[in-house]
Design a protein around this motif. Structure first.
Motif, short mmCIF file in Angstrom:
data_model
loop_
_atom_site.label_atom_id
_atom_site.label_comp_id
_atom_site.label_asym_id
_atom_site.label_seq_id
_atom_site.Cartn_x
_atom_site.Cartn_y
_atom_site.Cartn_z
N GLU A 1 -52.21 -37.87 41.83
CA GLU A 1 -52.83 -37.11 42.73
C GLU A 1 -53.85 -36.05 41.97
OE1 GLU A 1 -49.87 -36.59 46.61
OE2 GLU A 1 -50.38 -34.77 45.47
N GLY A 2 -55.22 -36.32 42.30
CA GLY A 2 -56.19 -35.51 41.37
C GLY A 2 -55.96 -35.92 40.09
N CYS A 3 -55.43 -34.92 39.08
CA CYS A 3 -55.26 -35.17 37.79
C CYS A 3 -53.67 -34.94 37.44
CB CYS A 3 -56.12 -34.37 36.92
SG CYS A 3 -57.80 -34.20 37.08
N ASN A 4 -53.00 -34.76 38.53
CA ASN A 4 -51.54 -34.47 38.45
C ASN A 4 -50.81 -35.77 38.53
OD1 ASN A 4 -52.51 -31.87 38.19
ND2 ASN A 4 -51.95 -31.37 40.45
N ILE B 1 -41.98 -40.18 41.53
CA ILE B 1 -41.45 -41.00 42.67
C ILE B 1 -40.27 -40.46 43.50
CG2 ILE B 1 -39.98 -42.40 41.46
CD1 ILE B 1 -41.18 -44.95 42.85
N TYR B 2 -39.36 -39.86 42.99
CA TYR B 2 -38.30 -39.29 43.49
C TYR B 2 -38.42 -38.38 44.62
CZ TYR B 2 -33.04 -39.78 43.90
OH TYR B 2 -31.64 -39.78 43.92
N HIS B 3 -38.51 -37.04 44.12
CA HIS B 3 -38.58 -35.78 45.03
C HIS B 3 -39.97 -35.32 45.06
CE1 HIS B 3 -34.41 -36.21 43.34
NE2 HIS B 3 -34.04 -36.26 44.45
N GLY B 4 -40.75 -35.96 44.34
CA GLY B 4 -42.07 -35.59 44.50
C GLY B 4 -42.45 -34.28 43.62
N TRP B 5 -41.72 -34.03 42.64
CA TRP B 5 -42.13 -33.09 41.58
C TRP B 5 -43.45 -33.08 40.86
CZ3 TRP B 5 -37.54 -29.86 39.12
CH2 TRP B 5 -36.79 -29.75 40.03
N THR B 6 -44.30 -32.24 40.76
CA THR B 6 -45.68 -32.57 40.38
C THR B 6 -46.14 -31.91 39.31
OG1 THR B 6 -46.19 -32.84 42.82
CG2 THR B 6 -48.06 -32.61 41.29
N PHE B 7 -46.70 -32.40 38.29
CA PHE B 7 -47.06 -31.71 37.03
C PHE B 7 -48.53 -31.97 36.78
CE2 PHE B 7 -42.82 -33.68 37.11
CZ PHE B 7 -42.01 -32.45 36.55
N GLU B 8 -49.01 -30.85 36.31
CA GLU B 8 -50.46 -30.94 35.94
C GLU B 8 -50.68 -31.45 34.53
OE1 GLU B 8 -51.96 -28.38 33.82
OE2 GLU B 8 -50.09 -27.63 33.19
N PRO B 9 -51.87 -31.76 34.16
CA PRO B 9 -52.04 -32.51 33.00
C PRO B 9 -51.47 -31.78 31.66
CG PRO B 9 -54.12 -32.39 34.35
CD PRO B 9 -53.20 -31.58 34.76
N GLY B 10 -51.42 -30.48 31.53
CA GLY B 10 -50.69 -29.77 30.66
C GLY B 10 -49.32 -29.90 30.44
N VAL C 1 -46.08 -27.82 39.04
CA VAL C 1 -47.01 -26.98 39.95
C VAL C 1 -46.62 -27.37 41.48
CG1 VAL C 1 -48.90 -26.74 38.29
CG2 VAL C 1 -48.78 -29.00 39.81
N GLY C 2 -45.59 -28.22 41.68
CA GLY C 2 -45.38 -28.11 43.08
C GLY C 2 -44.29 -29.31 43.27
N PHE C 3 -43.37 -29.34 44.58
CA PHE C 3 -42.50 -30.31 45.02
C PHE C 3 -43.20 -31.02 46.16
CE2 PHE C 3 -38.76 -26.85 44.48
CZ PHE C 3 -38.90 -27.09 42.97
N LYS C 4 -42.48 -32.03 46.68
CA LYS C 4 -42.89 -32.73 48.11
C LYS C 4 -41.56 -32.58 49.04
CE LYS C 4 -46.73 -34.75 46.48
NZ LYS C 4 -48.09 -34.13 47.05
N HIS C 5 -40.88 -31.26 48.62
CA HIS C 5 -39.91 -31.03 49.61
C HIS C 5 -39.58 -29.35 49.65
CE1 HIS C 5 -37.47 -29.84 46.01
NE2 HIS C 5 -38.02 -30.72 45.46
N ASP C 6 -38.62 -29.05 50.63
CA ASP C 6 -38.37 -27.63 50.96
C ASP C 6 -38.01 -27.02 49.44
OD1 ASP C 6 -38.08 -25.16 52.16
OD2 ASP C 6 -35.95 -25.65 52.59
N LYS C 7 -38.50 -25.44 49.41
CA LYS C 7 -38.27 -24.77 48.21
C LYS C 7 -36.83 -24.12 48.20
CE LYS C 7 -42.60 -24.13 46.28
NZ LYS C 7 -43.55 -24.04 47.45
N PHE C 8 -36.17 -24.18 49.69
CA PHE C 8 -34.94 -23.43 49.83
C PHE C 8 -34.91 -21.98 49.48
CE2 PHE C 8 -34.16 -27.94 48.52
CZ PHE C 8 -33.37 -28.26 49.80
N GLY C 9 -36.13 -21.37 49.80
CA GLY C 9 -36.40 -19.97 49.79
C GLY C 9 -36.23 -19.41 48.33
N LYS C 10 -36.42 -20.29 47.33
CA LYS C 10 -36.64 -19.93 45.83
C LYS C 10 -38.03 -20.03 45.54
CE LYS C 10 -31.76 -21.22 45.10
NZ LYS C 10 -31.03 -22.39 44.86
N LYS C 11 -38.39 -19.56 44.29
CA LYS C 11 -39.52 -19.73 43.49
C LYS C 11 -39.38 -21.08 42.90
CE LYS C 11 -40.80 -15.20 42.51
NZ LYS C 11 -40.77 -14.17 41.36
N LEU C 12 -40.52 -21.49 42.66
CA LEU C 12 -40.96 -22.86 41.93
C LEU C 12 -40.17 -22.52 40.68
CD1 LEU C 12 -42.31 -25.70 42.57
CD2 LEU C 12 -44.15 -24.75 41.31
N PRO C 13 -39.37 -23.49 39.87
CA PRO C 13 -38.93 -23.16 38.61
C PRO C 13 -40.07 -23.31 37.49
CG PRO C 13 -37.82 -25.07 39.63
CD PRO C 13 -38.88 -24.51 40.78
#
Ligand code: FES
Ligand SMILES: [Fe+2]
Length: 346
Positions: free
Chosen positions: A60-63, A67-76, A80-92
């Motif tokens: 997606e873009g450059c990220n 395939i599984y839960h949609g965790w998203t990684f930038e080029p470095g 940088v994100g999930f494709k699911h609920d954060k359960f009230g927590k911060k992004l690890p």
């Protein structure tokens, strides 16, 4: 082979925008992908969530999106994100390792070793890549990379190619060994068969003789052969594991005088490519047979009359030992660094 060099991951056309591929180097998996901006990149092929391969995911873009839960990684490599609920927590705070990538000669190159060394290590230089016509192809062979080096540089194996090559009696006229670079000058008599009227035009050194030359280079970890100053075959190995190697071949042909490159490329290269591939197929058959036989007879001595074969193996082993030492100490000697930053011209 030492990971501290630029290795071919794929030909450029094999990785389209938004496409991910899985590339294995010495048993480790790398996700190589092209962002929507057209830039090729590479990250460690392991999602830190459930450890599955990121190359199964999407771009997606450059990220990279797993395939599984949609965790998203930038080029470095940073999450940088999930494709699911954060359960009230911060992004690890999580990272996957990113690897340097460059693109040249229609090849995507990646540097699977130390990223700081990548910044110091020049890409290989291939003369006439702009003005000679070219073909590219790759094979994966079930053989150790040292068997490929032996095959590619040691022309005592021309026998296996029979009439697919124009050479008769062939001698090693000269050779040299300097640091990480070995050279071999082969001299051939052209075979006087029904193809001779054609082959002498392409391969004869000059009109007064029936001789031809092949100048070979093993400049670790790359290999090339220049035939009669007009056909350059450059070969780049991707060591997949101990018994599998992918070889990327980029061949350049000098167009005859007065023939524009575009015309030669369009009309002649399509006819030459199947011949070049067939010659490589023959090489592949023999190195795979050699590998199979090594499993059975590997303990037996290897009698070898060509003195340069020992040099190929010594260079390959020395560079691996140097890498192991680098892994232990994190430093290169001055002499090793001088070779690391040297521009390799094939
Ligand atoms: S395994 Fe990759 S997001 Fe869950
Ligand atoms: Fe060959």
């Amino acid at each position: 082979m030492s990971p501290n060099h630029w290795y071919p991951a794929a030909f450029s056309h094999e990785v389209k925008r938004k496409q991910l591929i899985d590339v294995t180097f010495m048993g480790d998996s790398f996700a190589v992908y092209r962002g929507e901006d057209g830039v090729a990149r590479s990250v460690e092929n392991r999602c830190p969530h459930r450890q599955i391969k990121l190359s199964h995911g999407t771009v997606e873009g450059c990220n990279v999106v797993c395939i599984y839960h949609g965790w998203t990684f930038e080029p470095g490599g940073k999450l940088v994100g999930f494709k699911h609920d954060k359960f009230g927590k911060k992004l690890p705070v999580l990272n996957v390792q990113a690897y340097p990538v460059r693109e040249r000669y229609g090849i995507i190159w990646f540097f699977p070793g130390d990223p700081e060394l990548a910044a110091l290590t020049p890409l290989v230089e291939i003369p006439h890549s702009d003005d000679w016509a070219s073909v590219r192809f790759a094979f994966t062979w079930a053989a150790h990379h040292s068997m490929l080096i032996d095959n590619l540089c040691n022309l005592s194996h021309l026998w296996v190619h029979g009439s697919w090559v124009p050479y008769g009696p062939t001698v090693l006229a000269d050779s040299s060994a300097e640091k990480d670079k070995l050279t071999l000058s082969w001299e051939h008599e052209l075979r006087r068969d029904f193809m001779h009227p054609f082959t002498k035009r392409v391969f004869r050194r000059d009109a007064s003789s029936n001789l031809s030359d092949t100048f070979m280079i093993y400049d670790y970890p790359y290999q090339s052969a220049l035939s009669n100053q007009r056909i350059r075959s450059t070969n780049f190995m991707l060591p997949i594991d101990e018994t599998h190697t992918r070889v990327f071949t980029y061949q350049l042909w000098k167009p005859p005088k007065g023939v524009p490159k575009a015309v030669f490329q369009r009309l002649v290269m399509p006819a030459l490519k199947p011949i070049a591939r067939e010659i490589f197929r023959q090489d592949g058959f023999t190195v795979e047979e050699e590998q199979k036989s090594w499993f059975i007879h590997g303990h037996r001595p290897i009698p070898e009359p060509n003195p340069m074969v020992k040099r190929f193996n010594e260079l390959t082993v020395r560079k691996w030992d140097e890498y192991l030492e680098f892994k232990r100490t994190g430093t290169l000697t001055d002499a090793q660094m001088a070779e690391q930053v040297r521009v390799k011209v094939l």
